[in-house]
Motif scaffolding. Structure first.
Motif, short mmCIF file in Angstrom:
data_model
loop_
_atom_site.label_atom_id
_atom_site.label_comp_id
_atom_site.label_asym_id
_atom_site.label_seq_id
_atom_site.Cartn_x
_atom_site.Cartn_y
_atom_site.Cartn_z
N SER A 212 -7.93 5.47 6.24
CA SER A 212 -7.13 4.28 6.00
C SER A 212 -5.91 4.28 6.91
CB SER A 212 -6.67 4.24 4.54
OG SER A 212 -7.78 4.27 3.66
N LYS A 213 -5.38 3.11 7.16
CA LYS A 213 -4.19 2.99 8.00
C LYS A 213 -2.92 3.06 7.15
CE LYS A 213 -6.40 0.40 11.72
NZ LYS A 213 -6.31 -0.78 12.62
N ASP A 214 -1.80 3.16 7.84
CA ASP A 214 -0.48 3.18 7.20
C ASP A 214 -0.33 4.35 6.22
OD1 ASP A 214 0.17 0.82 8.57
OD2 ASP A 214 -0.76 -0.40 7.00
N LEU A 215 -0.88 5.51 6.59
CA LEU A 215 -0.70 6.71 5.78
C LEU A 215 0.53 7.47 6.26
CD1 LEU A 215 -4.40 7.97 5.61
CD2 LEU A 215 -3.15 6.60 3.92
N LYS A 216 1.30 8.01 5.34
CA LYS A 216 2.51 8.74 5.71
C LYS A 216 2.34 10.23 5.43
CE LYS A 216 4.94 7.77 1.34
NZ LYS A 216 6.17 7.20 0.75
N ASN A 217 3.02 11.04 6.27
CA ASN A 217 2.87 12.48 6.14
C ASN A 217 4.13 13.19 6.63
OD1 ASN A 217 1.44 14.98 5.70
ND2 ASN A 217 1.30 15.17 7.93
N VAL A 218 4.54 14.20 5.86
CA VAL A 218 5.59 15.13 6.26
C VAL A 218 4.97 16.52 6.19
CG1 VAL A 218 7.87 16.06 5.76
CG2 VAL A 218 7.39 13.63 5.37
N ALA A 219 5.08 17.30 7.29
CA ALA A 219 4.33 18.55 7.38
C ALA A 219 5.23 19.73 7.70
CB ALA A 219 3.26 18.43 8.47
N ILE A 220 4.78 20.92 7.26
CA ILE A 220 5.32 22.18 7.75
C ILE A 220 4.47 22.57 8.95
CG2 ILE A 220 5.84 24.58 7.21
CD1 ILE A 220 5.82 23.80 4.25
N GLU A 241 6.27 12.53 10.23
CA GLU A 241 5.39 11.72 11.07
C GLU A 241 5.49 10.23 10.77
OE1 GLU A 241 1.53 13.50 10.54
OE2 GLU A 241 1.91 14.90 12.19
N THR A 242 6.40 9.86 9.88
CA THR A 242 6.57 8.45 9.55
C THR A 242 7.77 7.89 10.32
OG1 THR A 242 8.09 8.77 7.69
CG2 THR A 242 5.74 9.01 7.24
N ASP A 243 7.91 6.57 10.29
CA ASP A 243 9.05 5.91 10.94
C ASP A 243 10.25 5.80 10.02
OD1 ASP A 243 7.66 5.45 13.34
OD2 ASP A 243 6.67 3.69 12.47
N GLU A 244 10.07 6.18 8.75
CA GLU A 244 11.14 6.04 7.78
C GLU A 244 11.74 7.40 7.44
OE1 GLU A 244 9.34 4.18 4.46
OE2 GLU A 244 8.91 2.29 5.50
N GLU A 245 12.96 7.39 6.96
CA GLU A 245 13.62 8.62 6.53
C GLU A 245 12.93 9.17 5.28
OE1 GLU A 245 17.71 9.04 4.40
OE2 GLU A 245 18.13 9.13 6.56
N GLN A 246 12.72 10.49 5.26
CA GLN A 246 12.05 11.13 4.14
C GLN A 246 12.92 12.25 3.59
OE1 GLN A 246 9.12 10.12 2.85
NE2 GLN A 246 8.86 8.53 4.42
N LYS A 268 14.88 12.32 9.40
CA LYS A 268 14.85 10.97 9.94
C LYS A 268 13.45 10.63 10.43
CE LYS A 268 19.69 11.25 11.44
NZ LYS A 268 20.63 11.19 12.59
N GLY A 269 13.21 9.37 10.70
CA GLY A 269 11.91 8.94 11.19
C GLY A 269 11.52 9.66 12.47
N LYS A 270 10.31 10.25 12.50
CA LYS A 270 9.76 10.97 13.66
C LYS A 270 10.57 12.21 14.04
CE LYS A 270 6.46 7.96 14.26
NZ LYS A 270 5.05 8.31 13.97
N GLU A 271 11.40 12.71 13.13
CA GLU A 271 12.23 13.87 13.45
C GLU A 271 11.46 15.17 13.23
OE1 GLU A 271 16.54 15.92 12.23
OE2 GLU A 271 15.68 14.31 11.00
N GLU A 272 11.73 16.14 14.10
CA GLU A 272 11.20 17.49 13.98
C GLU A 272 12.39 18.43 13.83
OE1 GLU A 272 7.76 20.26 16.08
OE2 GLU A 272 8.27 18.28 16.86
N LEU A 273 12.43 19.18 12.73
CA LEU A 273 13.61 19.96 12.38
C LEU A 273 13.22 21.43 12.16
CD1 LEU A 273 16.64 20.03 11.49
CD2 LEU A 273 15.81 19.59 9.16
N THR A 274 14.03 22.34 12.71
CA THR A 274 13.82 23.78 12.51
C THR A 274 14.98 24.34 11.71
OG1 THR A 274 12.60 24.00 14.59
CG2 THR A 274 13.49 26.01 13.62
N LYS A 275 14.65 25.07 10.64
CA LYS A 275 15.68 25.69 9.79
C LYS A 275 15.49 27.20 9.81
CE LYS A 275 17.39 23.88 6.20
NZ LYS A 275 18.62 23.36 6.82
N THR A 276 16.61 27.94 9.79
CA THR A 276 16.60 29.39 9.82
C THR A 276 17.24 29.93 8.55
OG1 THR A 276 16.82 29.35 12.22
CG2 THR A 276 17.29 31.43 11.12
#
Length: 583
Positions: A212-220, A241-246, A268-276
């Motif tokens: 299906s289209k318009d699926l949203k995902n936040v991944a490790i 991986e979404t355009d919206e803030e999660q 943020k939308g399309k953001e890739e973040l690294t935490k230590t």
């Protein structure tokens, strides 16, 4: 809709005969008499329902006409036309990778595709179907099968294997079944680019069923940890991986499930973040989990195993100073030793260029360069695989001047100009087929990160089997005897004999392998490709040539007419019985 036996249209005269019979049958006139005149009040209810009375009087007529009309239709064999591309067979390639567990509307993509396949079985019109599943080793589930019950059973038994899809391998296998036969190729996957499908042949049409289209995902996407003197250092990489803030809740847990850190993270939308995290207590395993409202749950958890951190690193004194300094920056417990003393050392990690040490000692070896071969010049850049060793170190910009010949039996995990650059032995030794001084690698940030990942893998490998992809086959160092694999919930999975090829379980998670005297842990982890999702695609590509015409199939529904005809005859018999056969 049409009729294949119009010659039986003449039977339509039968209902007319019945109708004419009723017109000319003997009729009776109502005549009130003194003995029934007082029945008028009793009949008022019937007179108040003239349509019901009419139906009661003429029930037999209507039933007979309806039965005869249905009988005439059945004789003419009605059908529904279905237009299909001409093709002598169908081949279905079914993606069984983890991303097929994308969930939308209560159903996963895999479950929805199984429903679509079961529907297609009823439209095969006797054409043979072949079903192939994806994976490192594609499998043929049914081959040239025409029996619907067998195909339905095969479809219902399909399961997600969590492996990387390896779509190209499945397509190559499908090509062997095509030849010169016109074929409809169905691809049941989540997403695929049109350019990935071969369309050179005019005998193939691709029908792609996507997610299906318009699926949203936040991944490790990345998770690694290492042990220092007093605590554990962990790195977690998240991707929106979404355009919206999660907004997600990130939890770090130990091997018993106790939460060590819980923190709210905003992406943020399309953001890739690294935490230590550098103040974690000493543990043997770590699990990171995020709680977020998305359509894909399989990439919301990741695990890592930690060694004791006490294994000493011994570096051959002939090695370049850059290698010595690199390891010393990461670990204070580094020793420089003469070359002739390395073979006798136990319970350490040896860094050397002496190829003859491979296989002579039980100690893990890091071979940088070779002393038994001559390097050949090569001017190219490095291309790495998706191996966990490169989780935080990208080598694409590293320049290498010359490399040594590769080891034939070792697994290649990085290449230069299609030639092996970094290899791994069956027992876990790492081989870098170049001298450090012949590269500009130490000038890149990836160099210390690679050494850190290398140290973490080898130290952990002395206490556990490491990390595997779902269903991965690999030779592992196990003592003689029978070993049993158990899940994190202590459920039995399978058994293997030492010396035989080890195959990891299918489902991701923490596992242990046990013998009578020893136990080791290992992790089954999704590959990086299965930790990201793409927008679903469904399309058709190609045309099957058949004299420029499309093939039409006729789906008869005569069987649906015979049942009501029989039912009407039973009702007609009952009406006649109630009225009396003499009347």
């Amino acid at each position: 809709m049409g009729f294949s036996n119009l010659i039986y249209l003449w039977t339509a005269i039968l209902p007319l005969i019945v109708l004419i019979y009723y017109f000319f049958r003997k009729k009776y006139k109502d005549q009130p008499v003194s003995s029934t005149i007082f029945w008028d009040e009793v009949m008022q209810e019937t007179k108040a329902s003239p349509y019901l009375k009419h139906l009661q009087r003429n029930a037999l007529l209507y039933l007979q006409l309806l039965a005869l009309l249905l009988f005439v239709l059945a004789l003419m064999n009605p059908f529904i036309k279905q237009t299909e591309l001409a093709g002598e067979q169908s081949i279905w390639i079914v993606d069984t990778s983890a991303t097929m567990l994308l969930e939308d509307g209560g159903l996963t993509t895999f479950e929805r595709h199984k429903e679509e396949m079961n529907t297609l079985v009823n439209e095969l019109s006797g054409k043979p179907v072949t079903i192939i599943t994806t994976g490192e080793e594609p499998k043929v589930i049914v081959r040239q099968e025409t029996e619907p019950s067998v195909i339905h059973k095969a479809i219902n038994n399909l399961e997600v294997t969590y492996e990387k899809e390896q779509l190209t391998k499945a397509i190559d296998m499908a090509q062997a079944f095509i030849g010169d036969t016109s074929t409809s190729m169905y691809l049941f996957t989540d997403s695929v680019e049109r350019g990935e499908l071969p369309i050179e042949s005019e005998n193939i049409k691709w029908i792609v069923h996507g997610a299906s289209k318009d699926l949203k995902n936040v991944a490790i996407t990345r998770f690694a940890a290492t042990t220092t003197e007093d605590n554990v250092l962990a790195l977690v990489q998240l991707k929106n991986e979404t355009d919206e803030e999660q907004v997600t809740e990130l939890n770090l847990m130990d091997e018993t499930g106790n939460v060590l850190i819980s923190e709210q993270v905003t992406l943020k939308g399309k953001e890739e973040l690294t935490k230590t995290f550098d103040t974690l207590p000493l543990v043997s395993a770590l699990t990171v989990n995020i709680e977020v409202d998305d359509h894909y749950k399989e990439d919301n958890t990741m695990l890592t195993l930690l060694g004791s951190g006490m294994s000493q690193i011994v570096i051959d004194q002939q090695m370049h100073q850059l290698v010595q300094k690199g390891f010393q920056a990461l670990n204070k417990d580094v020793k420089i030793a003469p070359s002739d003393q390395l073979e006798a050392m136990k319970d350490v990690i040896i860094v050397t260029n002496q190829a003859e040490l491979l296989g002579k000692t039980d100690t893990p070896i890091v071979l940088i360069g070779r002393n038994d071969e001559v390097a050949e010049e090569i001017n190219s850049l490095v291309d790495v695989s998706d191996d966990a060793l490169f989780a935080f170190s990208s080598l694409e910009d590293v320049y290498v001047h010359s490399i040594y010949p590769a080891f034939d039996q070792f697994e290649t995990i990085a290449t230069i100009g299609e030639k092996p650059f970094i290899q791994r032995s069956a027992r876990g030794d790492i081989v870098i087929l170049a001298d450090i001084q012949s590269t500009d690698w130490p000038l890149h940030p990836s160099f210390p990160l690679f050494l850190w990942g290398l140290q973490n893998e080898l130290v952990g490998g002395t206490e556990n089997l490491g990390t595997f992809s779902p269903n991965e086959s690999r030779s592992v160092p196990l003592a003689t005897g029978e070993w049993s694999i158990y899940s994190g919930e202590d459920e039995y999975v399978s058994s293997i004999e030492s010396g035989s090829e080890f195959r990891a379980p299918v489902k991701p998670g923490l596992y242990s392998i046990r013998s009578n005297e020893e136990e080791k842990q290992f992790i089954v982890q999704l590959s990086p490709e299965e930790r990201t999702v793409q927008e679903g695609t469904s399309f058709e590509l190609g045309v099957i040539q058949n004299s420029g015409e499309e093939e039409e199939t006729k789906q008869s529904f005569i069987q649906w007419l015979l049942i009501p005809i029989l039912f009407i005859l039973v009702i007609e018999w009952e009406v006649q019985r109630r009225r009396g056969f003499a009347n």
